[in-house]
Enzyme design. Structure first.
Site, short mmCIF file in Angstrom:
data_model
loop_
_atom_site.label_atom_id
_atom_site.label_comp_id
_atom_site.label_asym_id
_atom_site.label_seq_id
_atom_site.Cartn_x
_atom_site.Cartn_y
_atom_site.Cartn_z
CB CYS A 74 11.27 -8.55 49.64
SG CYS A 74 12.74 -7.91 50.46
CD GLU A 112 4.48 -15.30 52.78
OE1 GLU A 112 4.98 -16.41 52.54
OE2 GLU A 112 4.29 -14.43 51.89
NE ARG A 156 6.37 -21.30 50.20
CZ ARG A 156 6.80 -21.28 48.94
NH1 ARG A 156 7.55 -22.27 48.49
NH2 ARG A 156 6.50 -20.29 48.13
NE ARG A 158 8.07 -17.61 51.17
CZ ARG A 158 8.99 -18.35 50.56
NH1 ARG A 158 10.06 -18.73 51.23
NH2 ARG A 158 8.83 -18.73 49.31
#
Length: 321
Positions: A74, A112, A156, A158
């Site tokens: 990112c 992802e 987690r 995502r």
């Protein structure tokens, strides 16, 4: 599906995408990973040596493929105009995904990223990504999923982005339905004889006697070390694991601390591998510090498999594979 699915693995890491898609009949024809430690683990496990820096690889040299996978980093985009599309993504690593997809036109893409991508820069970053993918010919679907809602004992979250080439005419896509958690941290633990090196022995441990340890579908915090900062919190193995991290310090850096049979310890790399859905046969990096970073950066294989099955079993996709 009528034939073997050829896929490429960009920002491949240690191969979470590879394991997921291979389990569904895929064959990797190209991989790229600039981190030498991760690339070595990838090659050791899959007998495929990833190419290096993707920014230096021509899109025309990439083999033809049906599916593109990418867990791209990112980055902030420089929003120069109102178009928020392909031109605005230049200079970021996502642009390398886009230029390869524009040239090779895979039928499906699986992307992802960290959950914060969804609101990064007030949502502008994700807007650029989706507009870019639309411009190069894809229908795009995205959703933030928490692995613990899909049978994985790790909290987690995502963002997953699934893209279908527009000529497939896929106008609807459903991400997998949530399911009940059947495993907890206690179910992925190694025998005590293999974990002594991960124990901590300190005199500043505080256990909260008011917390009742019972099975939980989220991390169950029961104590602290030192001042209880990140990496200094103790959890029960009857809950889920906290999010594995590639960075951070403290006595429980990267994995968190757990009280197992009265002893407080970090998770071992093999236990981290299990939390990310890697098989027991997976060859882990020799140095623990490297392994922790790699699993902290990894995708969760189990979640990817469910998403990929939903996408690749759609009638419109099956017909062209």
């Amino acid at each position: 599906m009528n034939k073997e699915i050829k896929f490429i693995d960009l920002f491949a890491g240690i191969g979470g995408f590879h394991i997921a898609l291979s389990s569904l009949g895929g064959k990797a024809v190209f991989a790229s990973e600039w981190d030498k430690d991760a690339a070595l683990v990838y090659e050791n496990n899959f007998s495929l040596k990833p190419e290096g820096d993707i920014t230096k690889i021509s899109e025309k040299s990439i083999p033809d493929h049906d599916v593109l996978c990418a867990g791209f980093p990112c980055q902030a985009f420089s929003i120069s105009g109102k178009q928020l599309g392909f031109e605005d993504s230049r200079g970021t690593l996502f642009f390398d995904v886009a230029r390869i997809a524009k040239e090779k036109q895979p039928k499906v893409m699986f992307l992802e990223n960290v959950k914060n991508l969804a609101r990064h820069d007030g949502g502008k970053t994700l807007a650029v990504i989706k507009k870019t993918l639309d411009e190069i010919g894809y229908d795009v679907f995205d959703e933030v999923l928490d692995a613990s809602k899909y049978g994985v004992p790790q909290s987690r979250k995502r963002i997953y982005i699934v893209c279908f080439r527009k000529d497939l005419n896929v106008k609807e896509f459903s991400f997998p339905e949530e399911e009940n958690l059947k495993k907890h941290v206690m179910d992925i633990l190694l025998p005590e004889s293999e974990t002594a090196k991960y124990e901590i022995h300190r005199n500043d441990v505080t256990i909260n006697q008011n917390v009742k340890e019972k099975f939980s579908n989220s991390p169950l915090r029961i104590g602290t070390v030192n001042k209880g900062g990140q990496g200094e919190r103790i959890y029960s193995p009857l809950g889920t694991a906290i999010t594995l991290s590639a960075y951070g310090g403290g006595a429980g850096a990267k994995t968190g601390l757990y009280r197992v049979n009265g002893k407080i310890r970090r998770l071992a790399p093999r236990e981290c591998a299990r939390l990310d859905g890697f098989p027991e046969t997976f060859k882990i990096a020799e140095r623990d510090t490297i392994a922790y970073k790699q699993f902290g950066n990894s995708v969760v294989v189990d979640v990817l498999v469910k998403i990929m099955k939903n996408a690749l079993e759609k009638e419109e996709v099956v017909a062209c594979l």
